[in-house]
Motif scaffolding. Structure first.
Motif, PDB file in Angstrom:
ATOM      1  N   MET A  13       0.832  -1.209   0.000  1.00 52.06           N
ATOM      2  CA  MET A  13       0.000   0.000   0.000  1.00 52.06           C
ATOM      3  C   MET A  13       0.865   1.258   0.000  1.00 52.06           C
ATOM      4  O   MET A  13       0.543   2.247  -0.668  1.00 52.06           O
ATOM      5  CB  MET A  13      -0.946  -0.024   1.192  1.00 52.06           C
ATOM      6  CG  MET A  13      -2.031  -1.084   1.054  1.00 52.06           C
ATOM      7  SD  MET A  13      -3.037  -1.329   2.526  1.00 52.06           S
ATOM      8  CE  MET A  13      -3.908   0.214   2.611  1.00 52.06           C
ATOM      9  N   GLU A  14       1.991   1.239   0.707  1.00 49.15           N
ATOM     10  CA  GLU A  14       2.918   2.373   0.703  1.00 49.15           C
ATOM     11  C   GLU A  14       3.507   2.578  -0.693  1.00 49.15           C
ATOM     12  O   GLU A  14       3.629   3.709  -1.169  1.00 49.15           O
ATOM     13  CB  GLU A  14       4.040   2.160   1.710  1.00 49.15           C
ATOM     14  CG  GLU A  14       3.586   2.281   3.147  1.00 49.15           C
ATOM     15  CD  GLU A  14       4.686   1.924   4.147  1.00 49.15           C
ATOM     16  OE1 GLU A  14       5.827   1.633   3.723  1.00 49.15           O
ATOM     17  OE2 GLU A  14       4.385   1.940   5.350  1.00 49.15           O
ATOM     18  N   MET A  15       3.846   1.474  -1.359  1.00 48.43           N
ATOM     19  CA  MET A  15       4.395   1.561  -2.711  1.00 48.43           C
ATOM     20  C   MET A  15       3.363   2.136  -3.681  1.00 48.43           C
ATOM     21  O   MET A  15       3.684   2.998  -4.497  1.00 48.43           O
ATOM     22  CB  MET A  15       4.856   0.176  -3.171  1.00 48.43           C
ATOM     23  CG  MET A  15       6.036  -0.348  -2.370  1.00 48.43           C
ATOM     24  SD  MET A  15       6.346  -2.104  -2.589  1.00 48.43           S
ATOM     25  CE  MET A  15       6.893  -2.168  -4.270  1.00 48.43           C
ATOM     26  N   VAL A  16       2.136   1.676  -3.577  1.00 50.67           N
ATOM     27  CA  VAL A  16       1.062   2.181  -4.435  1.00 50.67           C
ATOM     28  C   VAL A  16       0.856   3.675  -4.198  1.00 50.67           C
ATOM     29  O   VAL A  16       0.729   4.458  -5.146  1.00 50.67           O
ATOM     30  CB  VAL A  16      -0.251   1.392  -4.203  1.00 50.67           C
ATOM     31  CG1 VAL A  16      -1.441   2.105  -4.822  1.00 50.67           C
ATOM     32  CG2 VAL A  16      -0.120  -0.021  -4.761  1.00 50.67           C
ATOM     33  N   ASP A  17       0.849   4.097  -2.948  1.00 46.60           N
ATOM     34  CA  ASP A  17       0.674   5.521  -2.628  1.00 46.60           C
ATOM     35  C   ASP A  17       1.782   6.371  -3.236  1.00 46.60           C
ATOM     36  O   ASP A  17       1.539   7.495  -3.680  1.00 46.60           O
ATOM     37  CB  ASP A  17       0.626   5.735  -1.120  1.00 46.60           C
ATOM     38  CG  ASP A  17      -0.687   5.279  -0.509  1.00 46.60           C
ATOM     39  OD1 ASP A  17      -1.671   5.103  -1.261  1.00 46.60           O
ATOM     40  OD2 ASP A  17      -0.727   5.094   0.722  1.00 46.60           O
ATOM     41  N   VAL A  45      -3.170   2.006 -10.859  1.00 44.08           N
ATOM     42  CA  VAL A  45      -2.148   1.233 -10.146  1.00 44.08           C
ATOM     43  C   VAL A  45      -2.869   0.274  -9.200  1.00 44.08           C
ATOM     44  O   VAL A  45      -3.887   0.626  -8.609  1.00 44.08           O
ATOM     45  CB  VAL A  45      -1.151   2.148  -9.398  1.00 44.08           C
ATOM     46  CG1 VAL A  45      -1.823   3.003  -8.369  1.00 44.08           C
ATOM     47  CG2 VAL A  45      -0.026   1.352  -8.787  1.00 44.08           C
ATOM     48  N   ALA A  46      -2.362  -0.962  -9.113  1.00 38.81           N
ATOM     49  CA  ALA A  46      -3.027  -1.968  -8.283  1.00 38.81           C
ATOM     50  C   ALA A  46      -2.012  -2.951  -7.706  1.00 38.81           C
ATOM     51  O   ALA A  46      -0.959  -3.203  -8.291  1.00 38.81           O
ATOM     52  CB  ALA A  46      -4.053  -2.737  -9.108  1.00 38.81           C
ATOM     53  N   ILE A  47      -2.359  -3.488  -6.559  1.00 39.42           N
ATOM     54  CA  ILE A  47      -1.577  -4.547  -5.936  1.00 39.42           C
ATOM     55  C   ILE A  47      -1.971  -5.856  -6.619  1.00 39.42           C
ATOM     56  O   ILE A  47      -3.146  -6.122  -6.842  1.00 39.42           O
ATOM     57  CB  ILE A  47      -1.861  -4.613  -4.423  1.00 39.42           C
ATOM     58  CG1 ILE A  47      -1.449  -3.293  -3.769  1.00 39.42           C
ATOM     59  CG2 ILE A  47      -1.155  -5.794  -3.787  1.00 39.42           C
ATOM     60  CD1 ILE A  47      -1.908  -3.140  -2.329  1.00 39.42           C
ATOM     61  N   ALA A  48      -0.969  -6.680  -6.928  1.00 41.96           N
ATOM     62  CA  ALA A  48      -1.233  -7.940  -7.625  1.00 41.96           C
ATOM     63  C   ALA A  48      -0.550  -9.089  -6.887  1.00 41.96           C
ATOM     64  O   ALA A  48       0.012  -8.902  -5.810  1.00 41.96           O
ATOM     65  CB  ALA A  48      -0.719  -7.846  -9.059  1.00 41.96           C
TER      66      ALA A  48
END
Length: 70
Positions: free
Chosen positions: A12-16, A25-28
């Motif tokens: 979540m920090e990386m996405v932010d 952008v999404a976590i996969a």
């Protein structure tokens, strides 16, 4: 390896961090599938396209121009 909770927080920090320069952008991967032990964090991103006055100048620096005379 790390547990799912720690991996989710990191993802979540990386996405932010990249959200402002991406259209999407999404976590996969393992984090999205909620696997208990995560080996890697996968982020899928679609960068935002930006038209630039001088596309050769990636960082805003002045790009020299060359004139050829015949």
């Amino acid at each position: 390896q790390m547990n799912l909770r720690a991996a989710t927080i990191l993802a979540m920090e990386m996405v932010d961090r990249v959200r402002s320069v991406c259209d999407d952008v999404a976590i996969a991967g393992s984090v999205r599938r909620e696997v208990e032990e995560v080996k890697d964090i996968e982020i899928v991103a679609v960068p935002r396209w930006e038209n630039r006055a001088n596309p050769e100048s990636l960082f805003g620096e002045t790009v020299p121009t060359y004139t050829t005379r015949f």
